[in-house]
Design a protein around this motif. Structure first.
Motif, PDB file in Angstrom:
ATOM      1  N   LEU A 177       0.859  -1.188   0.000  1.00 22.34           N
ATOM      2  CA  LEU A 177       0.000   0.000   0.000  1.00 22.34           C
ATOM      3  C   LEU A 177       0.895   1.238   0.000  1.00 22.34           C
ATOM      4  O   LEU A 177       1.550   1.536   1.000  1.00 22.34           O
ATOM      5  CB  LEU A 177      -0.899   0.005   1.238  1.00 22.34           C
ATOM      6  CG  LEU A 177      -1.675  -1.284   1.520  1.00 22.34           C
ATOM      7  CD1 LEU A 177      -2.352  -1.213   2.879  1.00 22.34           C
ATOM      8  CD2 LEU A 177      -2.698  -1.535   0.427  1.00 22.34           C
ATOM      9  N   PRO A 178       0.974   1.971  -1.108  1.00 16.69           N
ATOM     10  CA  PRO A 178       1.844   3.147  -1.159  1.00 16.69           C
ATOM     11  C   PRO A 178       1.314   4.281  -0.281  1.00 16.69           C
ATOM     12  O   PRO A 178       0.110   4.436  -0.116  1.00 16.69           O
ATOM     13  CB  PRO A 178       1.829   3.539  -2.638  1.00 16.69           C
ATOM     14  CG  PRO A 178       0.572   2.958  -3.169  1.00 16.69           C
ATOM     15  CD  PRO A 178       0.267   1.729  -2.356  1.00 16.69           C
ATOM     16  N   THR A 179       2.218   5.057   0.282  1.00 14.01           N
ATOM     17  CA  THR A 179       1.852   6.244   1.057  1.00 14.01           C
ATOM     18  C   THR A 179       2.440   7.458   0.356  1.00 14.01           C
ATOM     19  O   THR A 179       3.441   7.358  -0.354  1.00 14.01           O
ATOM     20  CB  THR A 179       2.384   6.173   2.503  1.00 14.01           C
ATOM     21  OG1 THR A 179       3.812   6.056   2.469  1.00 14.01           O
ATOM     22  CG2 THR A 179       1.812   4.978   3.235  1.00 14.01           C
ATOM     23  N   GLU A 180       1.815   8.623   0.547  1.00 15.30           N
ATOM     24  CA  GLU A 180       2.264   9.828  -0.147  1.00 15.30           C
ATOM     25  C   GLU A 180       3.530  10.409   0.463  1.00 15.30           C
ATOM     26  O   GLU A 180       4.239  11.171  -0.174  1.00 15.30           O
ATOM     27  CB  GLU A 180       1.154  10.874  -0.131  1.00 15.30           C
ATOM     28  CG  GLU A 180      -0.071  10.461  -0.935  1.00 15.30           C
ATOM     29  CD  GLU A 180      -1.145  11.527  -0.904  1.00 15.30           C
ATOM     30  OE1 GLU A 180      -0.948  12.568  -0.252  1.00 15.30           O
ATOM     31  OE2 GLU A 180      -2.204  11.307  -1.536  1.00 15.30           O
ATOM     32  N   ALA A 181       3.796  10.049   1.720  1.00 16.30           N
ATOM     33  CA  ALA A 181       4.978  10.567   2.394  1.00 16.30           C
ATOM     34  C   ALA A 181       5.618   9.440   3.198  1.00 16.30           C
ATOM     35  O   ALA A 181       5.130   8.317   3.210  1.00 16.30           O
ATOM     36  CB  ALA A 181       4.600  11.735   3.300  1.00 16.30           C
ATOM     37  N   SER A 182       6.692   9.761   3.867  1.00 13.93           N
ATOM     38  CA  SER A 182       7.421   8.753   4.637  1.00 13.93           C
ATOM     39  C   SER A 182       6.759   8.547   5.997  1.00 13.93           C
ATOM     40  O   SER A 182       6.736   9.459   6.827  1.00 13.93           O
ATOM     41  CB  SER A 182       8.869   9.214   4.837  1.00 13.93           C
ATOM     42  OG  SER A 182       9.580   8.282   5.594  1.00 13.93           O
ATOM     43  N   PRO A 183       6.210   7.344   6.285  1.00 11.63           N
ATOM     44  CA  PRO A 183       5.601   7.099   7.605  1.00 11.63           C
ATOM     45  C   PRO A 183       6.649   7.168   8.716  1.00 11.63           C
ATOM     46  O   PRO A 183       7.786   6.731   8.530  1.00 11.63           O
ATOM     47  CB  PRO A 183       5.044   5.674   7.484  1.00 11.63           C
ATOM     48  CG  PRO A 183       5.016   5.370   6.034  1.00 11.63           C
ATOM     49  CD  PRO A 183       6.101   6.174   5.410  1.00 11.63           C
ATOM     50  N   VAL A 184       6.250   7.712   9.858  1.00 17.14           N
ATOM     51  CA  VAL A 184       7.154   7.762  11.007  1.00 17.14           C
ATOM     52  C   VAL A 184       6.630   6.978  12.198  1.00 17.14           C
ATOM     53  O   VAL A 184       7.361   6.702  13.134  1.00 17.14           O
ATOM     54  CB  VAL A 184       7.457   9.222  11.429  1.00 17.14           C
ATOM     55  CG1 VAL A 184       8.245   9.940  10.339  1.00 17.14           C
ATOM     56  CG2 VAL A 184       6.185   9.969  11.759  1.00 17.14           C
ATOM     57  N   SER A 185       5.329   6.610  12.180  1.00 18.33           N
ATOM     58  CA  SER A 185       4.780   5.779  13.245  1.00 18.33           C
ATOM     59  C   SER A 185       3.500   5.113  12.778  1.00 18.33           C
ATOM     60  O   SER A 185       2.809   5.622  11.894  1.00 18.33           O
ATOM     61  CB  SER A 185       4.516   6.600  14.524  1.00 18.33           C
ATOM     62  OG  SER A 185       3.474   7.528  14.315  1.00 18.33           O
ATOM     63  N   LEU A 186       3.206   3.960  13.377  1.00 17.26           N
ATOM     64  CA  LEU A 186       1.981   3.213  13.119  1.00 17.26           C
ATOM     65  C   LEU A 186       1.458   2.756  14.469  1.00 17.26           C
ATOM     66  O   LEU A 186       2.084   1.937  15.133  1.00 17.26           O
ATOM     67  CB  LEU A 186       2.264   2.015  12.211  1.00 17.26           C
ATOM     68  CG  LEU A 186       1.070   1.128  11.844  1.00 17.26           C
ATOM     69  CD1 LEU A 186       0.060   1.912  11.007  1.00 17.26           C
ATOM     70  CD2 LEU A 186       1.535  -0.107  11.076  1.00 17.26           C
ATOM     71  N   VAL A 187       0.322   3.329  14.903  1.00 20.55           N
ATOM     72  CA  VAL A 187      -0.169   3.110  16.257  1.00 20.55           C
ATOM     73  C   VAL A 187      -1.600   2.576  16.218  1.00 20.55           C
ATOM     74  O   VAL A 187      -2.466   3.173  15.571  1.00 20.55           O
ATOM     75  CB  VAL A 187      -0.144   4.434  17.063  1.00 20.55           C
ATOM     76  CG1 VAL A 187      -0.644   4.210  18.485  1.00 20.55           C
ATOM     77  CG2 VAL A 187       1.250   5.025  17.081  1.00 20.55           C
ATOM     78  N   PRO A 188      -1.887   1.454  16.896  1.00 21.22           N
ATOM     79  CA  PRO A 188      -3.278   0.986  16.954  1.00 21.22           C
ATOM     80  C   PRO A 188      -4.107   1.887  17.855  1.00 21.22           C
ATOM     81  O   PRO A 188      -3.674   2.267  18.934  1.00 21.22           O
ATOM     82  CB  PRO A 188      -3.153  -0.423  17.542  1.00 21.22           C
ATOM     83  CG  PRO A 188      -1.865  -0.410  18.297  1.00 21.22           C
ATOM     84  CD  PRO A 188      -0.964   0.555  17.597  1.00 21.22           C
ATOM     85  N   VAL A 189      -5.317   2.237  17.389  1.00 20.55           N
ATOM     86  CA  VAL A 189      -6.218   3.047  18.207  1.00 20.55           C
ATOM     87  C   VAL A 189      -7.493   2.291  18.552  1.00 20.55           C
ATOM     88  O   VAL A 189      -8.265   2.728  19.391  1.00 20.55           O
ATOM     89  CB  VAL A 189      -6.560   4.392  17.523  1.00 20.55           C
ATOM     90  CG1 VAL A 189      -5.321   5.276  17.460  1.00 20.55           C
ATOM     91  CG2 VAL A 189      -7.150   4.179  16.148  1.00 20.55           C
ATOM     92  N   SER A 190      -7.715   1.145  17.905  1.00 20.72           N
ATOM     93  CA  SER A 190      -8.838   0.249  18.217  1.00 20.72           C
ATOM     94  C   SER A 190      -8.505  -1.079  17.548  1.00 20.72           C
ATOM     95  O   SER A 190      -7.518  -1.167  16.809  1.00 20.72           O
ATOM     96  CB  SER A 190     -10.162   0.814  17.676  1.00 20.72           C
ATOM     97  OG  SER A 190     -10.272   0.579  16.286  1.00 20.72           O
ATOM     98  N   PRO A 191      -9.283  -2.125  17.801  1.00 17.66           N
ATOM     99  CA  PRO A 191      -8.952  -3.418  17.190  1.00 17.66           C
ATOM    100  C   PRO A 191      -8.900  -3.404  15.669  1.00 17.66           C
ATOM    101  O   PRO A 191      -8.227  -4.235  15.068  1.00 17.66           O
ATOM    102  CB  PRO A 191     -10.078  -4.332  17.694  1.00 17.66           C
ATOM    103  CG  PRO A 191     -10.488  -3.728  19.012  1.00 17.66           C
ATOM    104  CD  PRO A 191     -10.367  -2.246  18.796  1.00 17.66           C
ATOM    105  N   THR A 192      -9.577  -2.473  15.013  1.00 18.44           N
ATOM    106  CA  THR A 192      -9.609  -2.471  13.552  1.00 18.44           C
ATOM    107  C   THR A 192      -9.118  -1.170  12.935  1.00 18.44           C
ATOM    108  O   THR A 192      -9.178  -1.001  11.715  1.00 18.44           O
ATOM    109  CB  THR A 192     -11.039  -2.732  13.036  1.00 18.44           C
ATOM    110  OG1 THR A 192     -11.897  -1.703  13.562  1.00 18.44           O
ATOM    111  CG2 THR A 192     -11.537  -4.097  13.481  1.00 18.44           C
ATOM    112  N   ARG A 193      -8.612  -0.247  13.738  1.00 14.72           N
ATOM    113  CA  ARG A 193      -8.149   1.044  13.216  1.00 14.72           C
ATOM    114  C   ARG A 193      -6.743   1.364  13.715  1.00 14.72           C
ATOM    115  O   ARG A 193      -6.405   1.083  14.860  1.00 14.72           O
ATOM    116  CB  ARG A 193      -9.098   2.178  13.627  1.00 14.72           C
ATOM    117  CG  ARG A 193     -10.458   2.062  12.980  1.00 14.72           C
ATOM    118  CD  ARG A 193     -11.402   3.114  13.493  1.00 14.72           C
ATOM    119  NE  ARG A 193     -12.727   2.896  12.975  1.00 14.72           N
ATOM    120  CZ  ARG A 193     -13.373   3.744  12.189  1.00 14.72           C
ATOM    121  NH1 ARG A 193     -12.810   4.863  11.836  1.00 14.72           N
ATOM    122  NH2 ARG A 193     -14.591   3.463  11.772  1.00 14.72           N
TER     123      ARG A 193
END
Length: 197
Positions: A177-193
């Motif tokens: 899945l391409p992103t428009e910019a460089s990701p710096v973090s990936l944090v779960p906020v709920s079981p599906t988000r």
């Protein structure tokens, strides 16, 4: 700080290297557990500053994975409200982690070998198994997440401007899945988000 899925418990990595669990927010917040984190003797010397980081908490915020060390050396630890921190026998460099939905295992990204490992049986019989070792696809990993059913691992690649999806059993690359910019973090906020910064 990490919260349980139902917001009934929080686990906090606090100043002074303390790991604190809080509950009963609706009435009078209660300290459920409190561990003081100490470095092992072999890491107590040296000129580099030592640090702790909270890598992941399970859905109940009871079990946690922690990393300790310096910029060049690190260790992986497990703790819970009833289990003081114990070191997981592993020689990698933990960057990010996530627990399975049933809280019996965890996936951890190893920044030293650019691989994802599965950790099970926390305690005296801990097992560590390499699941994904596609080095070109993992060199810039800044975070990982797991699908609700545990079948897919999402790996956020900062320099690669992408989130790669792998099969959690075979390690096969499923999609990118391409992103428009460089990701710096990936944090779960709920079981599906998940929050991608």
């Amino acid at each position: 700080i990490s919260w349980s899925a139902d917001s009934s418990r929080a686990v906090i990595l606090a100043p002074g290297n303390r790991l604190i669990w809080l509950t009963n927010f609706g009435a009078s917040p209660t300290r459920e557990a409190d561990w003081i984190l100490k470095f092992p003797v072999r890491m107590a010397r040296g000129v580099e500053p030592r640090h702790w980081s909270l890598l992941a908490a399970d859905s109940s915020a009871n079990n946690v994975l922690l990393a300790s060390g310096t910029g060049s050396a690190s260790e992986l630890w497990f703790a819970s409200t009833s289990t003081p921190p114990v070191e997981i026998p592993w020689t990698g460099y933990p960057v990010a982690g996530v627990f399975t939905s049933n809280n019996t295992a965890a996936f951890v990204f190893d920044g030293a070998a650019n691989q994802v490992v599965r950790i099970e049986n926390f305690g005296p019989t801990t097992t560590v198994t390499t699941i994904i070792s596609y080095q070109p696809y993992l060199a810039g990993t800044i975070g990982i997440a797991l699908s609700t059913d545990g079948s897919r691992i999402f790996v956020a690649d900062g320099p690669g401007h992408a989130i790669r999806v792998f099969d959690s059993t075979t390690g096969a690359l499923l999609t990118e899945l391409p992103t428009e910019a460089s990701p710096v973090s990936l944090v779960p906020v709920s079981p599906t988000r998940f929050l991608l910064n």
